[in-house]
Scaffold this active site. Sequence first.
Site, mmCIF file in Angstrom:
data_model
loop_
_atom_site.group_PDB
_atom_site.id
_atom_site.type_symbol
_atom_site.label_atom_id
_atom_site.label_comp_id
_atom_site.label_asym_id
_atom_site.label_seq_id
_atom_site.Cartn_x
_atom_site.Cartn_y
_atom_site.Cartn_z
ATOM 1 N N ILE A 241 46.056 34.197 38.447
ATOM 2 C CA ILE A 241 47.138 34.573 39.367
ATOM 3 C C ILE A 241 47.273 33.516 40.466
ATOM 4 C CG2 ILE A 241 48.058 36.405 40.831
ATOM 5 C CD1 ILE A 241 46.104 38.342 39.334
ATOM 6 N N LEU B 119 35.125 37.932 41.344
ATOM 7 C CA LEU B 119 34.730 38.151 39.945
ATOM 8 C C LEU B 119 35.461 39.402 39.471
ATOM 9 C CD1 LEU B 119 30.891 37.483 40.335
ATOM 10 C CD2 LEU B 119 32.695 35.867 39.661
ATOM 11 N N LYS B 120 35.880 39.431 38.197
ATOM 12 C CA LYS B 120 36.802 40.508 37.795
ATOM 13 C C LYS B 120 36.485 41.192 36.476
ATOM 14 C CE LYS B 120 40.137 37.664 35.346
ATOM 15 N NZ LYS B 120 41.511 37.458 34.972
ATOM 16 N N ARG C 81 37.516 53.632 25.138
ATOM 17 C CA ARG C 81 36.571 52.761 25.858
ATOM 18 C C ARG C 81 36.070 53.529 27.088
ATOM 19 N NH1 ARG C 81 38.888 47.023 27.973
ATOM 20 N NH2 ARG C 81 40.231 48.435 29.159
ATOM 21 N N ASP D 203 32.310 27.359 47.393
ATOM 22 C CA ASP D 203 32.084 28.797 47.246
ATOM 23 C C ASP D 203 32.594 29.536 48.481
ATOM 24 O OD1 ASP D 203 30.884 31.375 47.000
ATOM 25 O OD2 ASP D 203 29.403 30.491 45.644
ATOM 26 N N SER E 211 43.597 46.077 43.736
ATOM 27 C CA SER E 211 43.882 46.438 42.347
ATOM 28 C C SER E 211 44.203 47.918 42.257
ATOM 29 C CB SER E 211 42.633 46.134 41.511
ATOM 30 O OG SER E 211 42.733 46.732 40.237
ATOM 31 N N TYR F 298 32.921 46.624 40.092
ATOM 32 C CA TYR F 298 34.127 45.821 40.353
ATOM 33 C C TYR F 298 35.131 46.637 41.167
ATOM 34 C CZ TYR F 298 38.723 43.804 39.690
ATOM 35 O OH TYR F 298 39.990 43.319 39.922
ATOM 36 N N LYS G 298 36.465 46.376 45.341
ATOM 37 C CA LYS G 298 37.848 46.270 45.829
ATOM 38 C C LYS G 298 38.128 47.378 46.841
ATOM 39 C CE LYS G 298 39.205 42.741 43.428
ATOM 40 N NZ LYS G 298 39.517 41.479 44.093
ATOM 41 N N PHE H 181 42.281 35.192 46.564
ATOM 42 C CA PHE H 181 42.130 35.610 45.161
ATOM 43 C C PHE H 181 40.688 35.513 44.681
ATOM 44 C CE2 PHE H 181 46.532 33.819 45.137
ATOM 45 C CZ PHE H 181 47.224 34.903 44.625
HETATM 46 P P1 NAD Z 1 40.569 34.575 37.883
HETATM 47 O O1 NAD Z 1 39.152 34.778 37.505
HETATM 48 O O2 NAD Z 1 41.440 33.813 36.969
HETATM 49 O O3 NAD Z 1 40.658 33.920 39.344
HETATM 50 C C1 NAD Z 1 39.637 34.061 40.310
HETATM 51 C C2 NAD Z 1 39.337 32.679 40.823
HETATM 52 O O4 NAD Z 1 38.307 32.770 41.815
HETATM 53 C C3 NAD Z 1 38.831 31.727 39.738
HETATM 54 O O5 NAD Z 1 39.534 30.520 39.835
HETATM 55 C C4 NAD Z 1 37.360 31.553 40.071
HETATM 56 O O6 NAD Z 1 36.876 30.288 39.663
HETATM 57 C C5 NAD Z 1 37.377 31.733 41.568
HETATM 58 N N1 NAD Z 1 36.090 32.179 42.149
HETATM 59 C C6 NAD Z 1 35.281 33.156 41.681
HETATM 60 N N2 NAD Z 1 34.202 33.256 42.482
HETATM 61 C C7 NAD Z 1 34.353 32.357 43.482
HETATM 62 C C8 NAD Z 1 33.572 31.991 44.595
HETATM 63 N N3 NAD Z 1 32.397 32.582 44.864
HETATM 64 N N4 NAD Z 1 34.017 31.016 45.418
HETATM 65 C C9 NAD Z 1 35.216 30.396 45.154
HETATM 66 N N5 NAD Z 1 35.975 30.680 44.104
HETATM 67 C C10 NAD Z 1 35.558 31.658 43.266
HETATM 68 O O7 NAD Z 1 41.197 36.021 38.164
HETATM 69 P P2 NAD Z 1 42.697 36.458 38.421
HETATM 70 O O8 NAD Z 1 43.112 37.300 37.285
HETATM 71 O O9 NAD Z 1 43.513 35.302 38.824
HETATM 72 O O10 NAD Z 1 42.475 37.425 39.659
HETATM 73 C C11 NAD Z 1 42.615 36.986 40.998
HETATM 74 C C12 NAD Z 1 42.218 38.131 41.926
HETATM 75 O O11 NAD Z 1 43.031 39.258 41.635
HETATM 76 C C13 NAD Z 1 40.769 38.577 41.747
HETATM 77 O O12 NAD Z 1 40.259 38.920 43.029
HETATM 78 C C14 NAD Z 1 40.898 39.814 40.875
HETATM 79 O O13 NAD Z 1 39.834 40.710 41.083
HETATM 80 C C15 NAD Z 1 42.216 40.395 41.375
HETATM 81 N N6 NAD Z 1 42.869 41.243 40.371
HETATM 82 C C16 NAD Z 1 43.087 40.750 39.108
HETATM 83 C C17 NAD Z 1 43.683 41.571 38.151
HETATM 84 C C18 NAD Z 1 43.895 41.055 36.753
HETATM 85 O O14 NAD Z 1 44.056 41.873 35.848
HETATM 86 N N7 NAD Z 1 43.946 39.769 36.507
HETATM 87 C C19 NAD Z 1 44.074 42.877 38.489
HETATM 88 C C20 NAD Z 1 43.872 43.327 39.802
HETATM 89 C C21 NAD Z 1 43.259 42.499 40.732
HETATM 90 C C1 UD1 Z 2 41.118 46.917 33.083
HETATM 91 C C2 UD1 Z 2 39.984 47.276 34.001
HETATM 92 C C3 UD1 Z 2 40.510 47.421 35.420
HETATM 93 C C4 UD1 Z 2 41.240 46.147 35.841
HETATM 94 C C5 UD1 Z 2 42.364 45.878 34.834
HETATM 95 C C6 UD1 Z 2 43.146 44.632 35.115
HETATM 96 C C7 UD1 Z 2 38.436 48.544 32.569
HETATM 97 C C8 UD1 Z 2 37.808 49.866 32.315
HETATM 98 N N1 UD1 Z 2 39.369 48.511 33.547
HETATM 99 O O1 UD1 Z 2 42.045 47.957 33.152
HETATM 100 O O2 UD1 Z 2 39.457 47.674 36.325
HETATM 101 O O3 UD1 Z 2 41.795 46.306 37.145
HETATM 102 O O4 UD1 Z 2 41.775 45.755 33.527
HETATM 103 O O5 UD1 Z 2 42.330 43.512 34.945
HETATM 104 O O6 UD1 Z 2 38.097 47.534 31.960
HETATM 105 N N2 UD1 Z 2 42.902 48.217 25.165
HETATM 106 C C9 UD1 Z 2 42.727 48.311 23.786
HETATM 107 N N3 UD1 Z 2 42.066 47.303 23.135
HETATM 108 C C10 UD1 Z 2 41.591 46.197 23.794
HETATM 109 C C11 UD1 Z 2 41.773 46.104 25.189
HETATM 110 C C12 UD1 Z 2 42.423 47.141 25.840
HETATM 111 O O7 UD1 Z 2 43.141 49.285 23.172
HETATM 112 O O8 UD1 Z 2 40.991 45.322 23.157
HETATM 113 C C13 UD1 Z 2 43.658 49.279 25.855
HETATM 114 C C14 UD1 Z 2 42.900 49.975 26.966
HETATM 115 O O9 UD1 Z 2 42.205 51.086 26.488
HETATM 116 C C15 UD1 Z 2 44.059 50.342 27.910
HETATM 117 C C16 UD1 Z 2 45.066 49.213 27.723
HETATM 118 O O10 UD1 Z 2 44.764 48.638 26.471
HETATM 119 O O11 UD1 Z 2 44.650 51.542 27.499
HETATM 120 C C17 UD1 Z 2 44.994 48.140 28.787
HETATM 121 O O12 UD1 Z 2 43.650 47.668 28.877
HETATM 122 P P1 UD1 Z 2 43.224 46.457 29.838
HETATM 123 O O13 UD1 Z 2 44.134 45.309 29.627
HETATM 124 O O14 UD1 Z 2 41.771 46.226 29.652
HETATM 125 O O15 UD1 Z 2 43.536 47.004 31.304
HETATM 126 P P2 UD1 Z 2 43.033 48.362 32.023
HETATM 127 O O16 UD1 Z 2 42.306 49.254 31.101
HETATM 128 O O17 UD1 Z 2 44.208 48.931 32.717
#
Ligand code: NAD
Ligand code: UD1
Length: 339
Positions: free
Chosen positions: A12, A83-84, A292, A58, A124, A149, A153, A80
Amino acid sequence: MAILVTGGGGYIGSHTVLRLLEQQEEVVVLDNFVNASPQALTRVAGLAGRAPHVIEGDVCDAALLTRLFATHRIDAVIHFAGLKAVGESVREPLAYYQVNLSGTLTLLAAMRAAGVHHLIFSSSATVYGQPEQVPLTEASRTGGTTNPYGTSKWMVEQVLRDLALAAPEMALVALRYFNPVGAHPSGRIGEDPRGTPNNLLPYIAQVAVGKLPSVTVFGNDYPTPDGTGVRDYIHVMDLADGHLQALRHSRDRTGFSVWNLGTGRGHSVLEMIDAFRRLSGRDIPYTLAPRRPGDIAECWSDPSRAAVDLKWSATRDLDDMIRDTWRWQSQNPQGYSSE
Ligand code: NAD
Ligand code: UD1
C-alpha cells in the site's frame, strides 16, 4: 516540507508514495525492507518521473528517527510500517507487538520531540473483531480481536485516542482498511507476497498464472448467499487516494479521527474466483475445505463517513481490481524478482 512515509516500500505504501509524488509532494520513505523490494520504489520513481528520498532503517530505532526529523523538514507522517501476517503473529506475538505497537510508540515520541503533529495510521477492519452486524460503521464495537496482529492495531488506536487528549496540538488519524487488492494500472507495481500468499486475491492470481495448482476455499457453510466468506475488497489506488484526502483534511485540524476505507459492497470467495476466471481467461481450479480458524462469515463497510468528511469514495469496481491484479501478476510472474 516533506511527508515521511514509513513502510513506503511495501504494497500500500508504494502506491501511496506514487500518488504523493504525482501531487508534487516531497516524500521521505523509511523502510527496513523486511517485507518489500527496493525495486518497488525504483519503479515508482520511473512512473512518477521523480524519486522519493529513501532511508533504509527500522521504525523502532529511536536514534535514527531523531536524526531523520532533525535532517528533513517533515510536517506529516503516513505510518504503514508494520508486520501483517495473522498466522505468524500467533506464533511470534512479541515481534508483532514490538514492531506494530512499540514501533508506533517510538515514532510518536520522536514526532512529539520534533514538533511534528500530523499522523495517518494504517489500521484495519480487523479491529471490529467478530462483527455484531454489517455494514460496519466507525461507531461499531471494536475489540474482541482474535490474534496479536489484530490486537496490535486495536491497541495503537487506543494509544492515539489517549495521546490526542493529552496533546491537543496533534492530528491523529486511524484509517481502517477493509480488504486491499489490485495494483497500479500500469502493471509496474503491485502486491508481491513472500512465500505462499495468505490472502485470497494474491492466491487466486498465482493459481491463474500457474504458480499454484488450485485455490482452497475455506468454508462453504457460512450463512452467506453462496456459503462462502464475504468481504469488502477495495482497490489499492482508491486506498492511496483515501490517504491523500485524509492528509488534506487533517492539515488544519487536531484530535483523533477514524475513517473506514471500503467500498460498502461485499463479494464472496466464489464470486472472486468466477470474476478472475472471466477476466483472465484462465482456468482457476478450486477445492472446498473446512473454515479457516479465526475467520468471520462476512464483513463490509459503511463508507459514508469518509464520503462526507473526506470527500472520498472508492471509484474502482471489482472488474478494475481484478483486471489490474491480473495485469501485474501476468507481467511479473515472480513479482519484483521478475526483472
Ligand atoms: P507490506 O508488508 O507490503 O508493507 C509494510 C512495509 O513496512 C514493508 O515495506 C516492510 O518492509 C516495512 N516494515 C516492516 N517492519 C518495519 C520496521 N520495523 N521498520 C521499517 N519498516 C518496516 O504491507 P501492506 O499491505 O502495504 O500494509 C501496510 C500497512 O497497512 C500495515 O501496517 C498493515 O498492517 C496495514 N494493513 C494492511 C492490510 C492488507 O490487507 N494489506 C489491511 C489492513 C491494514
Ligand atoms: C485477513 C486477516 C485480517 C487482515 C486481512 C487483510 C485472517 C484470519 N484475517 O482477513 O486480519 O486484516 O486479511 O490483510 O487471516 N480465503 C479462502 N482461501 C484462501 C484465502 C482466503 O477461501 O486461500 C477466504 C477467507 O476465508 C475469506 C476470504 O477468502 O473468506 C478473504 O480472505 P483474506 O484475503 O485472507 O482476508 P480476510 O479473511 O478478510
